[in-house]
Design an enzyme around this catalytic site. Structure first.
Site, PDB file in Angstrom:
ATOM      1  N   ASN A  23      14.575 -20.632  -5.051  1.00  0.00           N
ATOM      2  CA  ASN A  23      15.920 -20.449  -5.613  1.00  0.00           C
ATOM      3  C   ASN A  23      17.019 -20.688  -4.589  1.00  0.00           C
ATOM      4  O   ASN A  23      18.166 -20.867  -4.963  1.00  0.00           O
ATOM      5  CB  ASN A  23      16.057 -19.051  -6.222  1.00  0.00           C
ATOM      6  CG  ASN A  23      15.265 -18.939  -7.519  1.00  0.00           C
ATOM      7  OD1 ASN A  23      14.747 -19.947  -8.007  1.00  0.00           O
ATOM      8  ND2 ASN A  23      15.171 -17.745  -8.055  1.00  0.00           N
ATOM      9  N   ARG A  93      16.701 -26.541 -15.345  1.00  0.00           N
ATOM     10  CA  ARG A  93      18.042 -26.072 -15.630  1.00  0.00           C
ATOM     11  C   ARG A  93      18.892 -25.916 -14.362  1.00  0.00           C
ATOM     12  O   ARG A  93      20.108 -26.070 -14.383  1.00  0.00           O
ATOM     13  CB  ARG A  93      17.897 -24.740 -16.361  1.00  0.00           C
ATOM     14  CG  ARG A  93      19.141 -24.261 -16.985  1.00  0.00           C
ATOM     15  CD  ARG A  93      18.888 -22.948 -17.661  1.00  0.00           C
ATOM     16  NE  ARG A  93      20.141 -22.406 -18.128  1.00  0.00           N
ATOM     17  CZ  ARG A  93      21.016 -21.846 -17.339  1.00  0.00           C
ATOM     18  NH1 ARG A  93      20.765 -21.736 -16.061  1.00  0.00           N
ATOM     19  NH2 ARG A  93      22.150 -21.402 -17.832  1.00  0.00           N
ATOM     20  N   ARG A 122      20.221 -18.528 -21.690  1.00  0.00           N
ATOM     21  CA  ARG A 122      20.674 -18.980 -20.371  1.00  0.00           C
ATOM     22  C   ARG A 122      21.914 -19.865 -20.470  1.00  0.00           C
ATOM     23  O   ARG A 122      21.896 -21.052 -20.134  1.00  0.00           O
ATOM     24  CB  ARG A 122      19.539 -19.691 -19.628  1.00  0.00           C
ATOM     25  CG  ARG A 122      18.337 -18.821 -19.480  1.00  0.00           C
ATOM     26  CD  ARG A 122      17.314 -19.363 -18.543  1.00  0.00           C
ATOM     27  NE  ARG A 122      17.664 -19.139 -17.146  1.00  0.00           N
ATOM     28  CZ  ARG A 122      16.810 -19.296 -16.142  1.00  0.00           C
ATOM     29  NH1 ARG A 122      15.596 -19.695 -16.376  1.00  0.00           N
ATOM     30  NH2 ARG A 122      17.182 -19.083 -14.906  1.00  0.00           N
ATOM     31  N   ILE A 124      25.910 -21.180 -19.798  1.00  0.00           N
ATOM     32  CA  ILE A 124      26.663 -21.432 -18.565  1.00  0.00           C
ATOM     33  C   ILE A 124      28.157 -21.170 -18.786  1.00  0.00           C
ATOM     34  O   ILE A 124      28.993 -21.711 -18.077  1.00  0.00           O
ATOM     35  CB  ILE A 124      26.407 -22.844 -17.974  1.00  0.00           C
ATOM     36  CG1 ILE A 124      26.759 -23.948 -18.969  1.00  0.00           C
ATOM     37  CG2 ILE A 124      24.997 -23.010 -17.483  1.00  0.00           C
ATOM     38  CD1 ILE A 124      26.878 -25.312 -18.289  1.00  0.00           C
ATOM     39  N   ASP A 125      28.458 -20.306 -19.771  1.00  0.00           N
ATOM     40  CA  ASP A 125      29.874 -20.028 -20.067  1.00  0.00           C
ATOM     41  C   ASP A 125      30.613 -19.429 -18.876  1.00  0.00           C
ATOM     42  O   ASP A 125      31.787 -19.732 -18.645  1.00  0.00           O
ATOM     43  CB  ASP A 125      29.990 -19.121 -21.301  1.00  0.00           C
ATOM     44  CG  ASP A 125      29.186 -17.840 -21.165  1.00  0.00           C
ATOM     45  OD1 ASP A 125      28.104 -17.890 -20.561  1.00  0.00           O
ATOM     46  OD2 ASP A 125      29.634 -16.793 -21.650  1.00  0.00           O
ATOM     47  N   VAL A 328      18.066  -8.534 -17.654  1.00  0.00           N
ATOM     48  CA  VAL A 328      18.694  -9.762 -17.161  1.00  0.00           C
ATOM     49  C   VAL A 328      18.524 -10.922 -18.153  1.00  0.00           C
ATOM     50  O   VAL A 328      19.492 -11.602 -18.484  1.00  0.00           O
ATOM     51  CB  VAL A 328      18.162 -10.134 -15.757  1.00  0.00           C
ATOM     52  CG1 VAL A 328      18.812 -11.416 -15.253  1.00  0.00           C
ATOM     53  CG2 VAL A 328      18.425  -8.998 -14.768  1.00  0.00           C
TER      54      VAL A 328
HETATM   55  C1  UD1 Z   1      18.668 -17.401 -11.148  1.00  0.00           C
HETATM   56  C2  UD1 Z   1      17.269 -17.733 -10.676  1.00  0.00           C
HETATM   57  C3  UD1 Z   1      16.228 -17.027 -11.555  1.00  0.00           C
HETATM   58  C4  UD1 Z   1      16.510 -15.539 -11.580  1.00  0.00           C
HETATM   59  C5  UD1 Z   1      17.951 -15.267 -11.993  1.00  0.00           C
HETATM   60  C6  UD1 Z   1      18.324 -13.804 -11.936  1.00  0.00           C
HETATM   61  C7  UD1 Z   1      17.469 -19.967  -9.784  1.00  0.00           C
HETATM   62  C8  UD1 Z   1      17.087 -21.398  -9.909  1.00  0.00           C
HETATM   63  N1  UD1 Z   1      17.056 -19.172 -10.769  1.00  0.00           N
HETATM   64  O1  UD1 Z   1      18.827 -17.927 -12.473  1.00  0.00           O
HETATM   65  O2  UD1 Z   1      14.933 -17.267 -11.012  1.00  0.00           O
HETATM   66  O3  UD1 Z   1      15.647 -14.938 -12.513  1.00  0.00           O
HETATM   67  O4  UD1 Z   1      18.848 -15.985 -11.117  1.00  0.00           O
HETATM   68  O5  UD1 Z   1      18.056 -13.293 -10.669  1.00  0.00           O
HETATM   69  O6  UD1 Z   1      18.084 -19.556  -8.826  1.00  0.00           O
HETATM   70  N2  UD1 Z   1      24.401 -15.926 -18.178  1.00  0.00           N
HETATM   71  C9  UD1 Z   1      25.362 -16.135 -19.160  1.00  0.00           C
HETATM   72  N3  UD1 Z   1      26.351 -17.036 -18.903  1.00  0.00           N
HETATM   73  C10 UD1 Z   1      26.426 -17.725 -17.720  1.00  0.00           C
HETATM   74  C11 UD1 Z   1      25.442 -17.504 -16.722  1.00  0.00           C
HETATM   75  C12 UD1 Z   1      24.440 -16.596 -16.984  1.00  0.00           C
HETATM   76  O7  UD1 Z   1      25.325 -15.528 -20.215  1.00  0.00           O
HETATM   77  O8  UD1 Z   1      27.356 -18.538 -17.544  1.00  0.00           O
HETATM   78  C13 UD1 Z   1      23.311 -14.966 -18.428  1.00  0.00           C
HETATM   79  C14 UD1 Z   1      21.946 -15.638 -18.484  1.00  0.00           C
HETATM   80  O9  UD1 Z   1      21.671 -16.150 -19.763  1.00  0.00           O
HETATM   81  C15 UD1 Z   1      21.053 -14.496 -18.081  1.00  0.00           C
HETATM   82  C16 UD1 Z   1      21.897 -13.695 -17.097  1.00  0.00           C
HETATM   83  O10 UD1 Z   1      23.238 -14.073 -17.340  1.00  0.00           O
HETATM   84  O11 UD1 Z   1      20.765 -13.713 -19.206  1.00  0.00           O
HETATM   85  C17 UD1 Z   1      21.551 -13.935 -15.626  1.00  0.00           C
HETATM   86  O12 UD1 Z   1      21.665 -15.287 -15.323  1.00  0.00           O
HETATM   87  P1  UD1 Z   1      21.903 -15.828 -13.846  1.00  0.00           P
HETATM   88  O13 UD1 Z   1      22.043 -14.692 -12.892  1.00  0.00           O
HETATM   89  O14 UD1 Z   1      22.992 -16.824 -13.908  1.00  0.00           O
HETATM   90  O15 UD1 Z   1      20.524 -16.547 -13.542  1.00  0.00           O
HETATM   91  P2  UD1 Z   1      20.271 -18.051 -13.111  1.00  0.00           P
HETATM   92  O16 UD1 Z   1      21.246 -18.444 -12.064  1.00  0.00           O
HETATM   93  O17 UD1 Z   1      20.133 -18.896 -14.316  1.00  0.00           O
END
Ligand code: UD1
Length: 427
Positions: A23, A93, A122, A124-125, A328
């Protein structure tokens, strides 16, 4: 199609060294885009997700040389594209991590929309809202997000709804070149965020507070390439530690910071494991039965969601009952139904799993549902009665280098096998 065959009853013991963090490596690779020239990354894991990020960078025009086993020389001087195609984003992703760096470098980016994935929506908003605050306009067209700035990126204060790892990283990578200062409030605090901030600062960025909930980034005119070593993979380390806890014999895991697994190790001690922490390593073993302990996943320094499946596997052999709460990601209990096929007693209620410890697992044919769930099924196979065959192991290859080789060197009876093609009935 390949699978992993594990013969249960052969406990693991000895020493194992983990690779650089997946990561972190993926985001550091993306970050090389902000500093035209040759950046050298060492301790890069040789896993399929890194190969995909390499393809993304090459598509954009970068040149990558693999120097030795874990060293990449990434030349971003000739990058002349800012579009990331769907076939690569669909494979991984985390390809969306190029959005921030491309905006920093070119003031524009086109990134295919990632769509859903098997561990939840997941979205990206938060990436988009944060970048909008820095002066980026977005349009969605033909399945891609078109991002552009008219007068360049401008520093601002962004408060995240949730401490998202990906949003914090994209905002950090974009704002290093913004005019003025950007503040990210409720930022993610994961060790991989700190590693990314360290790389960017080595490139000449001015980032303060990484690892705390408030990160301040003072924009600079330009960044220069550098050399950087990827932080050790705390989740790979945690996976071997969980396996050692399940089998009981001592295992020393090297190449990571035990402080990065602070809460995991504390919970494992409550579960009856002995943990001896050292610099960049720790040794774990267990003499008593596994005690059932409640777990809830949260952003760092909370219990990592990426250790949830491995911990569920341990707790499925606990001495009584407990609740695992996943805060999460939605839909991250798919592993549970495969483990039930091996005899575990787990009931899912929304984002809670009620786990009743059982005396043993029985070997079965199971399917890896995702990266960590796949590793946890191999883990269950180590103590199961008879043979466990895990299919869909491309998930495991995304994040674990030489997983089977490392397990074999610790004494496990595990090997990769060719699986017969599935039979389709023509009815
Ligand atoms: C990263 C890690 C993943 C880890 C996660 C949480 C990488 C490649 N992946 O994923 O292994 O499990 O952190 O520690 O580094 N969310 C939204 N809107 C957004 C962004 C996120 O609703 O714009 C939600 C996601 O759907 C999820 C939660 O927030 O439910 C956490 O997501 P996030 O911390 O962003 O995880 P990733 O960066 O995708």
């Amino acid at each position: 199609m390949e699978g992993i065959r594990v013969e249960g009853g052969y406990p693991i013991s000895g020493e194992v060294t983990v690779e650089g963090a997946k990561n972190s490596a993926l985001k550091l690779m993306a970050a090389t885009l902000v500093a035209p020239g040759v950046t050298t990354l060492t301790n890069v894991p040789n896993i399929s997700d890194v190969h995909v990020m390499g393809k993304v960078l090459k598509f954009l025009g970068a040149k990558i040389e693999v120097k030795g086993e874990h060293e990449l020389e990434i030349d971003t001087s000739c990058v002349d594209r800012w579009e990331t195609p769907y076939h690569l984003v669909a494979q991984m992703r985390a390809s969306t991590a190029v959005l921030g760096p491309l905006l920093a470098r070119f003031g524009r980016a086109v990134v295919a929309m990632p769509g859903g994935c098997n561990i939840g929506a997941r979205k990206i908003d938060m990436h988009i809202l944060g970048l909008e605050a820095l002066g980026v306009s977005f349009e969605v067209d033909h399945g891609s997000i078109h991002a552009s700035t008219s007068g360049g990126l401008v520093g601002s204060t962004v408060t995240l709804d949730f401490a998202s790892v990906g949003a914090t990283e994209n905002l950090m990578m974009a704002s290093v070149r913004a005019k003025g200062t950007t503040t990210i409030d409720n930022a993610a605090r994961e060790p991989e965020i700190v590693d990314l901030a360290n790389l960017l600062n080595e490139m000449g960025a001015k980032i303060r507070g990484a690892g705390s909930p408030v990160i301040e980034i003072e924009g600079v005119e330009e960044l220069h390439p550098t050399n950087h070593r990827v932080v050790g993979d705390r989740i790979e380390a945690g996976t071997f530690i969980a396996m050692a806890g399940l089998c009981g014999e001592p295992v020393t895991v090297k190449g990571f910071e035990p402080a990065h697994l602070g809460l995991v190790l504390k919970k494992y001690e409550l579960m009856g494991m002995r943990v001896v922490r050292g610099p960049h390593e720790c040794t774990v073993y267990r003499e008593d039965p596994i005690r059932s302990v409640d777990i809830q996943t949260l952003p760092f320094p909370g219990f990592p969601t990426d250790m949830q499946a491995q911990t569920m596997c341990l707790l499925a052999r606990g001495d009584s009952s407990c609740v695992i709460t996943e805060n999460v990601f939605e839909n991250r209990f798919m592993f549970a139904s495969e483990l039930q096929r091996m005899g575990a007693s787990i009931r899912i209620e929304g984002h809670h799993a009620i786990v009743h410890g059982v005396k043993g697992f029985s070997g079965a044919e199971v399917k890896s549902p995702d990266l960590r769930g796949g590793a946890a099924l191999v883990m269950a196979g180590l103590v199961a009665d008879g043979i466990t065959t895990i299919s869909d192991i491309h998930h495991i290859d995304r994040g674990y280098e030489g997983f089977v080789e490392k397990l074999s060197s610790l004494g496990a009876h595990a090997r990769r096998i060719e699986l017969p093609q599935e039979d389709y009935l023509d009815i």
